[in-house]
Enzyme design. Structure first.
Site, short mmCIF file in Angstrom:
data_model
loop_
_atom_site.label_atom_id
_atom_site.label_comp_id
_atom_site.label_asym_id
_atom_site.label_seq_id
_atom_site.Cartn_x
_atom_site.Cartn_y
_atom_site.Cartn_z
N PHE A 60 0.63 2.08 -1.12
CA PHE A 60 1.27 2.29 0.18
C PHE A 60 0.27 2.14 1.33
CE2 PHE A 60 4.45 4.88 -2.38
CZ PHE A 60 5.30 3.79 -2.51
N ASP A 61 -1.00 2.36 1.08
CA ASP A 61 -2.01 2.01 2.08
C ASP A 61 -1.98 0.50 2.34
OD1 ASP A 61 -3.34 4.26 3.09
OD2 ASP A 61 -4.57 4.47 1.29
#
Length: 404
Positions: free
Chosen positions: A179-180
């Protein structure tokens, strides 16, 4: 922006963003990944670090020549300046960089730069054309702004970990900070969209991205299952809830991923396996049938697959037009990309300073990505950037009016 308005020694890239100046006030992964993508495409990126440096400089092992490979992976094509924002002189340098920039990207806690006069409202007052991107964990609202935005926490909170792992085992995180990376991609899309609008209006805007929203968007069919269908999905190991076969299946020497996504592919698969009659079996006629009767179909496929090695089957199944692939280690994945002509590894920089890196995945016919600078040492370009920012420059508004 012209070359004369870039930092000294800057060589404008060949890519479609050549001439843009990006002030990178981010650290760790999401922000640096976004700014590296912009830099690959020609933007001039000035990486602002604290005197201690980006956290990932110390995230080791592994290392290359004593430098963390984590840091090396997301910081090419940038110039580094170390600034202590609590120091008045350094803060003045940071504010001047923000005044001249086309884009500013930061991932401080929401509101964290306001006390330095580096928040969007303060920067836009002196630089109305700025495209200012903020990346956070849970948004800038009163309920989410104070929550720590670590990828692992978002993997847990979003529901991703409930979908990952063996159905009878414990939840697992993804093998990367997924998700980064996704938030970095969304930030890049947001910046480019805002720049396009600036071409028409001459003014910038505030772009906000948060990891949880990126996560819920990235869960695609699983989040849709709940939002649109009121179904809460749970982990199924490597199986797919809506398709079969679409998972690893064991061969004589290991697993092979087979993804027969429609009835035509399934027919081709069973023909290669030597059991063509399965395609006309009423239990397996349609995808819905195969999915409903996966426990009956799976052993029939495995019985045939176990008679040969995964690479033998891979060669024949691919030739028949059915998607499949062996489960590789990372080195084998890079080797396969080389084998199919993707040239996945590039040298960033020149001579002894060159660093191997993974190629930018976007291909352009006329304005290709380039790899000008290896990831910088801490404050490597600090002196020249300070000198440049101390030299009077044309007003940002005038410069952007000329671009519009």
């Amino acid at each position: 922006m012209t070359a004369s308005q870039l930092p000294p020694g800057a060589t404008p890239g060949r890519g479609p963003l050549a001439g843009l100046l990006v002030a990178d006030f981010s650290r760790v992964l999401a922000g640096p990944y976004a700014t590296m993508l912009l830099a690959d495409l020609g933007a001039e990126v000035v990486k602002v670090e604290s005197p201690a440096g980006d956290d990932t400089r110390s995230w080791a092992p592994p290392v290359r020549d004593g430098v963390s490979t984590y840091y090396l992976g997301v910081n090419r094509n940038k110039r580094s300046i170390a600034l202590d924002l609590k120091d008045p002189e350094d803060l003045a340098v940071a504010r001047e960089l923000a005044r001249r920039a086309d884009v500013l990207i930061e991932n401080f806690k929401p509101g964290g730069l306001a006390r330095f006069g580096l928040d969007h409202a303060s920067v836009a007052e002196g630089n109305p054309g700025i495209v200012y991107a903020s990346i956070s964990g849970f948004g800038s609202g009163p309920q989410g702004r104070s929550l720590p935005g670590y990828d692992l926490i978002v993997q847990a909170i979003s529901g991703l970990m409930s979908l990952t792992g063996d159905p009878d085992g414990e939840p697992f995180r993804a093998g990367i900070s997924v998700f980064d990376v996704m938030a970095g991609l969304h930030a890049t899309i947001g910046v480019l969209s805002a720049l396009n609008r600036r071409h028409e209006t001459g003014t910038g805007q505030h772009v906000e991205v948060n990891l949880l929203s990126s996560a819920l968007s990235g869960l695609v069919n699983h989040s849709s299952a709940y939002v649109a269908g009121a179904v809460v999905p749970f982990r199924m190991g490597n199986s797919h809830p809506s398709l079969f076969p679409y998972e690893p299946l064991p061969c004589a020497d290991g697993d092979l991923i087979i993804t027969a996504g429609n009835s035509g592919q399934f027919r081709k698969l069973v023909e290669v396996l030597g059991v063509p009659e399965l395609a006309d079996d009423p239990r397996f006629l349609r995808n819905e049938d195969r999915t409903a009767h996966r426990d009956e179909l799976r052993p029939l496929l495995v019985e045939r697959l176990r008679t040969r090695t995964k690479h033998d089957w891979f060669r024949d199944i691919i030739a028949a037009g059915v998607p499949c692939g062996p489960i590789n280690t990372v080195d084998q994945g890079v080797a396969f990309a080389e084998e199919v002509g993707l040239d996945p590894v590039v040298a960033v920089g020149e001579g002894a300073a060159a660093v191997p890196s993974v190629r930018n995945p976007i291909r352009f016919s006329d304005t290709p990505a380039d790899y000008r600078l290896p990831p910088p040492a801490l404050d490597q370009h600090g002196a020249e950037i300070r000198e440049w920012l101390a030299t009077p420059a044309a007003g940002t508004a005038d410069r952007q009016e000329g671009q519009a």
